[in-house]
Design a protein around this motif. Structure first.
Motif: not given
Ligand SMILES: NC(=O)c1ccc[n+]([C@@H]2O[C@H](COP(=O)([O-])OP(=O)(O)OC[C@H]3O[C@@H](n4cnc5c(N)ncnc54)[C@H](O)[C@@H]3O)[C@@H](O)[C@H]2O)c1
Length: 249
Positions: A12-15, A17-19, A34-38, A40-42, A95-98, A101-104, A145-150
């Protein structure tokens, strides 16, 4: 459920981390949507996963994967803008933004759509899992499930268990991590501090390095050298902080 019974992972959420998470999952043999909003983002996420600095094509050039493995991985990857198309996922990694409220809101929406037996995992950098899980009815199948970048490169995944997270859920996420050759650690949820284990320790080291800098005990370069050569850190504690040199030297 065991990891080898997972037929689909929904991200849920590319970007950024999601990518990277999706890339790690498809490379390990999982089917991923992967689900993102548009669209173009995908498309941007797909492009980064394939051709980005830490992408699949680069892994071929570095001899980490063969072209055949990458081609096969890409057949397991799909994108959508519709949450309903994740409905049959066995595991959702959010993996939507931190933004709490949005995550909830995202989890409440997912809870109404995704099959009830599926497990939900949040890649939050530090929100309490107990807080986040208030949004869902499947609290036993909810964990961090906390990943590290990249994400495709870094080996650690922190698995955070809330008060209601079941042992089976933790073990499933550990198995998924192992299938991707990641190292996992178990972390107990807390609302007292932000950042789980690795980031809390790292931030503490950076704060101390800044104090040493402010006290003018050593130069920025020498503080970084101290940790690179004294403790074999790959980078110094002040190298990642923009503007650390301001007011110094
Ligand atoms: N960037 C890092 O180094 C890092 C490391 C570990 C954890 N994290 C955590 O990972 C999460 C994502 O961070 P990021 O850096 O990848 O952010 P990002 O902005 O690169 O990606 C977030 C993506 O989520 C999408 N999105 C927003 N609302 C959505 C919705 N309702 N449904 C589906 N997609 C939606 C956005 O369009 C965007 O593409 C955050 O919780 C962050 O704290 C980040």
């Amino acid at each position: 459920m065991n990891a080898d019974q997972i037929e689909l992972i929904g991200v849920m959420g590319g970007g950024v981390m999601g990518g990277g998470i999706a890339q790690s999952c498809v490379a390990a043999g999982f089917n991923v949507r992967v689900r993102d909003l548009t669209d173009e983002l995908n498309e941007k996420t797909r492009e980064t996963m394939v051709k980005g600095r830490f992408g699949l094509q680069g892994a071929v050039e570095r001899g980490k994967l063969t072209q055949e493995q990458v081609n096969a991985a890409l057949t397991r990857l799909s994108f959508t803008t519709e949450v309903e198309e994740l409905r049959d996922a066995d595991l959702i990694i959010e993996a939507v933004p931190e933004d709490l409220d949005m995550k909830r809101k995202v989890f409440a929406e997912l809870d109404g759509v995704i099959k009830p037996e599926a497990v939900f995992a949040s890649n939050t950098s530090g929100f309490s899992i107990a807080d986040l899980s208030q949004a869902v009815s499947r609290k036993d199948r909810f964990a961090g499930m906390h990943w590290f970048s990249p994400a495709f490169v870094m080996r650690l995944i922190e698995i955070i268990h809330g008060p209601d997270t079941s042992e089976e859920t933790i073990q499933l996420l550990e198995q998924v991590g192992a299938a991707m050759s990641k190292e996992t650690i178990r972390v107990k949820d807390t609302s007292d501090a932000y950042g789980f284990v690795a980031n809390r320790i790292y931030f503490a080291a950076v704060a101390e390095a800044r104090k040493v800098m402010d006290e003018e005990i050593a130069t920025v370069d020498d503080i970084n050298k101290a940790m690179r050569f004294g403790f074999n850190w790959p980078a110094g504690p002040l190298e990642m902080i923009a503007g650390a040199r301001k007011g110094w030297q």
